[in-house]
Motif scaffolding. Sequence first.
Motif, PDB file in Angstrom:
ATOM      1  N   LYS A 140       1.933   8.383  -0.827  1.00  0.00           N
ATOM      2  CA  LYS A 140       1.149   8.295  -2.038  1.00  0.00           C
ATOM      3  C   LYS A 140      -0.435   7.918  -1.907  1.00  0.00           C
ATOM      4  O   LYS A 140      -0.810   7.419  -0.681  1.00  0.00           O
ATOM      5  N   ALA A 141      -1.342   8.284  -2.931  1.00  0.00           N
ATOM      6  CA  ALA A 141      -2.746   7.772  -2.731  1.00  0.00           C
ATOM      7  C   ALA A 141      -2.730   6.235  -2.912  1.00  0.00           C
ATOM      8  O   ALA A 141      -2.285   5.891  -4.055  1.00  0.00           O
ATOM      9  N   GLN A 142      -3.686   5.730  -2.180  1.00  0.00           N
ATOM     10  CA  GLN A 142      -4.156   4.293  -2.325  1.00  0.00           C
ATOM     11  C   GLN A 142      -5.056   4.057  -3.519  1.00  0.00           C
ATOM     12  O   GLN A 142      -5.178   3.094  -4.045  1.00  0.00           O
ATOM     13  N   ASN A 143      -5.922   5.125  -3.933  1.00  0.00           N
ATOM     14  CA  ASN A 143      -6.762   5.166  -4.838  1.00  0.00           C
ATOM     15  C   ASN A 143      -6.994   6.484  -5.562  1.00  0.00           C
ATOM     16  O   ASN A 143      -6.439   7.458  -5.051  1.00  0.00           O
ATOM     17  N   ALA A 144      -7.386   6.415  -6.845  1.00  0.00           N
ATOM     18  CA  ALA A 144      -7.925   7.434  -7.511  1.00  0.00           C
ATOM     19  C   ALA A 144      -9.083   8.252  -7.057  1.00  0.00           C
ATOM     20  O   ALA A 144      -9.889   7.616  -6.172  1.00  0.00           O
ATOM     21  N   LYS A 200      -4.167   7.261  -8.898  1.00  0.00           N
ATOM     22  CA  LYS A 200      -3.812   6.129  -7.747  1.00  0.00           C
ATOM     23  C   LYS A 200      -2.248   6.148  -8.015  1.00  0.00           C
ATOM     24  O   LYS A 200      -1.582   6.274  -8.808  1.00  0.00           O
ATOM     25  N   ASP A 201      -1.602   5.901  -6.666  1.00  0.00           N
ATOM     26  CA  ASP A 201      -0.180   5.917  -6.635  1.00  0.00           C
ATOM     27  C   ASP A 201       0.560   7.375  -6.783  1.00  0.00           C
ATOM     28  O   ASP A 201       1.722   7.329  -6.859  1.00  0.00           O
ATOM     29  N   ALA A 202      -0.313   8.306  -7.024  1.00  0.00           N
ATOM     30  CA  ALA A 202       0.362   9.668  -6.982  1.00  0.00           C
ATOM     31  C   ALA A 202       0.859  10.125  -5.857  1.00  0.00           C
ATOM     32  O   ALA A 202       0.153   9.785  -4.811  1.00  0.00           O
ATOM     33  N   SER A 203       1.890  10.927  -5.844  1.00  0.00           N
ATOM     34  CA  SER A 203       2.397  11.542  -4.773  1.00  0.00           C
ATOM     35  C   SER A 203       1.724  12.590  -4.181  1.00  0.00           C
ATOM     36  O   SER A 203       1.302  13.824  -4.775  1.00  0.00           O
ATOM     37  N   LEU A 204       1.503  12.673  -2.738  1.00  0.00           N
ATOM     38  CA  LEU A 204       0.848  13.778  -2.169  1.00  0.00           C
ATOM     39  C   LEU A 204       2.066  14.655  -1.497  1.00  0.00           C
ATOM     40  O   LEU A 204       2.185  15.926  -1.887  1.00  0.00           O
ATOM     41  N   ILE A 205       2.907  14.082  -0.791  1.00  0.00           N
ATOM     42  CA  ILE A 205       4.094  14.755  -0.175  1.00  0.00           C
ATOM     43  C   ILE A 205       5.170  13.964  -0.225  1.00  0.00           C
ATOM     44  O   ILE A 205       5.163  12.840  -0.215  1.00  0.00           O
ATOM     45  N   VAL A 206       6.276  14.730   0.205  1.00  0.00           N
ATOM     46  CA  VAL A 206       7.738  13.885   0.443  1.00  0.00           C
ATOM     47  C   VAL A 206       8.055  14.484   1.842  1.00  0.00           C
ATOM     48  O   VAL A 206       8.154  15.769   1.974  1.00  0.00           O
ATOM     49  N   LEU A 207       8.584  13.498   2.807  1.00  0.00           N
ATOM     50  CA  LEU A 207       8.998  13.774   3.866  1.00  0.00           C
ATOM     51  C   LEU A 207      10.713  13.635   3.949  1.00  0.00           C
ATOM     52  O   LEU A 207      11.366  13.180   3.073  1.00  0.00           O
ATOM     53  N   ASP A 208      11.373  14.391   4.868  1.00  0.00           N
ATOM     54  CA  ASP A 208      12.782  14.488   5.046  1.00  0.00           C
ATOM     55  C   ASP A 208      13.041  13.946   6.347  1.00  0.00           C
ATOM     56  O   ASP A 208      12.274  14.482   7.430  1.00  0.00           O
TER      57      ASP A 208
END
Length: 537
Positions: A137-141, A284-292
């Motif tokens: 996730k992003a730590q800031n906007a 802020k706190d939006a997801s960029l990627i998801v790992l498996d």
Amino acid sequence: MKSFFKKKRNKRIVIGIVVLLILFIVLPRILGSLGDRQANMDSQYTMVSASNKDITVTLSGTGTLKPADSYTVMSLNSGDVISAPFEEGDVVEKDSVLYEIDSSNLTSNIETAEISVAESQRSYQRMLESLDDLTVKAQNAGTVMDFDIEVGDSVQVGQTIATIRDSKTMTIELPFGADDASHITVGQQANVTISGSFETLGGIVSEVSPIVSVLPGGMQVRQVTISVANPGGLLPTYEATAVIGDYACFESATFKYKAEGMVIAKASGDVAKVFVREGDFIAKDASLIVLDSTTLQDQIQSAKNTLRRSEISLESSQDALDGYVISSPIGGTVIEKNYKEGDTLSAGNPLCTIFDLSYLSMTLYIDELDISQISVGQPVTITAEAVEGKTYAGLITKVNINGVTSGGTTSYPVTIRIDEIEGLLPGMNVDAEIVIESRERVLAVPVAAVVRGNKVLVKTSGEETTNSDTPVTDAPSGYKYIEITTGISDTNYIEILSGLNEGDEVAIENRTVKDVFMFGRPGQNDQPSDGTGVDTP
């Protein structure tokens, strides 16, 4: 001629005398013989009258008394008995403490197990938290910069995923005199002048540092941070000065982006999902990627299993501790106590036996031919040789359909409960009698009077030699058989529904009468073949 007729008359006289002799001598003997034969016939039978009787049909049997409930308390653990506050004959309540066993060694095992559970819980919780790290996730906007991740890429812990930059707002930190800065407040308007172009932009004071620093030359200053909306061309390389009210800064400084940070992967894995592209604005706190991560899932499952093993170990120790305090499983009377305070016992030994004597019960086995007449709720009369002259009231509480077969005959266990038990003890043998049917003042004759085919034997009148309605060939001389309809019977009498009236006499063979009164009716304990309750000879 006279002589001839004289001789003839004498002959007739002689014949007459012979006939008279026969009449006076032989005929009485013949008649006497016939009379003796009839007298002998009558002496073989006893005449009884049909009369009103009370008839009760019962089933009876014997059984052994048992307590309402019983329990032998067993030891699950070994150790020294430190408490056993009861004696034989005491009445104990359910769940009351019977024994306490020394458990000092087990207490330390429980403490160790509790520590293991706590450590395993923390490890498992950390693993669960690391599961969140699979979503980056992003730590800031700001705007996503330097992002070139695609689905299927492998990511390692510590790898930079992207840079998030908020370029819409720029900040600049300028030194103001320490005394001047004391009059500047957050939110105050500021005029910012870009060096070189002398372009002036409006700004707002976002922070006033409380720390006083010294510039070269000995000037005391405090840093004031000003936020400026980026018109689109400001870069971190631009310098500027500012004036806030009547106060001007002492020297210029360069702009900075209000927020800029690198997104670092905290877990390793393969990229399963991508939510943004380079140049996108992200909150802020939006997801960029998801790992498996199969490895991380395995680690989490392993931590979960370790926690469960620790919990089971603790539970087992705690359950074992419960076995060191032994309570009564039922309420009742202690009839046997095998261990006392100070004794050392081994696991698996019987400690004491408790009987619930709130009532007694017995099991009566009923023949398969009679079981249909038995039902729950029927009263039972109980007698015991050990308690003379007293009867007890029982009640059928269970009819078990799981029969027991022996010798080709099946019987079914019937449970009887006795509530009033004064004088009775478990283990006593008692007799039980169940009333199946009872009738008062019904027309009856002795059971022995009824013969095969539901007939009775009666004397004939002088004019008749046989029963014209029911001809038979085997009735004794002077008697006849008549058909009757029977009802219920007990061991002595049988109900007559039709065929006889009150006072009618019937014949009973004296041998049968003797057998009945000396030995009981033959076959009276056997089930009659015709279902009437009467045995036929």
